[in-house]
Write a protein that holds these residues in place. Sequence first.
Motif, mmCIF file in Angstrom:
data_model
loop_
_atom_site.group_PDB
_atom_site.id
_atom_site.type_symbol
_atom_site.label_atom_id
_atom_site.label_comp_id
_atom_site.label_asym_id
_atom_site.label_seq_id
_atom_site.Cartn_x
_atom_site.Cartn_y
_atom_site.Cartn_z
ATOM 1 N N VAL A 73 31.289 -11.953 -33.516
ATOM 2 C CA VAL A 73 31.746 -12.169 -34.315
ATOM 3 C C VAL A 73 32.377 -11.949 -33.360
ATOM 4 C CG1 VAL A 73 33.972 -10.877 -35.090
ATOM 5 C CG2 VAL A 73 32.217 -10.862 -36.584
ATOM 6 N N THR A 85 31.530 -5.638 -37.312
ATOM 7 C CA THR A 85 32.171 -4.738 -38.253
ATOM 8 C C THR A 85 32.122 -3.032 -38.083
ATOM 9 O OG1 THR A 85 30.787 -5.133 -40.348
ATOM 10 C CG2 THR A 85 31.859 -6.886 -39.547
ATOM 11 N N LYS A 86 33.051 -2.743 -39.171
ATOM 12 C CA LYS A 86 33.325 -1.426 -39.400
ATOM 13 C C LYS A 86 31.666 -1.016 -40.344
ATOM 14 C CE LYS A 86 36.197 2.632 -41.636
ATOM 15 N NZ LYS A 86 37.540 2.267 -41.686
ATOM 16 N N LYS A 87 31.283 -1.184 -41.510
ATOM 17 C CA LYS A 87 30.444 -1.419 -41.831
ATOM 18 C C LYS A 87 29.011 -1.509 -40.991
ATOM 19 C CE LYS A 87 27.664 -3.008 -46.113
ATOM 20 N NZ LYS A 87 27.938 -4.036 -47.426
ATOM 21 N N GLU A 88 28.905 -2.461 -40.144
ATOM 22 C CA GLU A 88 27.796 -2.286 -38.870
ATOM 23 C C GLU A 88 27.620 -1.474 -38.364
ATOM 24 O OE1 GLU A 88 27.085 -7.388 -38.370
ATOM 25 O OE2 GLU A 88 28.397 -6.018 -37.167
ATOM 26 N N ARG A 117 41.281 -6.314 -40.593
ATOM 27 C CA ARG A 117 39.815 -5.721 -40.583
ATOM 28 C C ARG A 117 39.810 -4.771 -39.366
ATOM 29 N NH1 ARG A 117 36.476 -10.123 -42.957
ATOM 30 N NH2 ARG A 117 37.641 -11.429 -44.408
ATOM 31 N N TYR A 119 37.215 -3.862 -36.200
ATOM 32 C CA TYR A 119 36.310 -4.008 -35.222
ATOM 33 C C TYR A 119 35.890 -2.913 -34.427
ATOM 34 C CZ TYR A 119 36.562 -8.767 -38.044
ATOM 35 O OH TYR A 119 36.363 -9.708 -38.375
#
Length: 130
Positions: A73, A85-88, A117, A119
């Motif tokens: 990103v 990302t937050k999930k990553e 979103r 990050y």
Amino acid sequence: MVQGQLKQKENPNTPVLDAGLETKLLASQLVSEVRKSPGHYSFTLTDLGVIEFAKAMQMAAFEEHASKQDKEVNLFPNSDESFITKKEAMLGFGVSHTTLWKWQKSGYLVPVKVGKRVYYKRSDIENIIK
């Protein structure tokens, strides 16, 4: 981090620890003992060794995950900064949403929000790991 290699003997299935690596590991105080038996090495890690091993594993997990992603990103095209990302971040650190929230509140890891979103700067993640 101490680097060395495993050498191959006549039998390609039997790795041999480079003698220099064993010495470096013991001298660096990452390992307190190296035990050898045919086809098997056992290392006893010191407290510092466990921490360095965990950091290396986290960095390897982030790098592996990043290499599986076809895209990074880039929120700011004119910048060299990349984001995850937050999930990553949760997967990479092995933490929950709540932990990331606590880190945000304490200023330990500050997110970048774009709309809804969330990050995190890759450089911030790497600084925490190091």
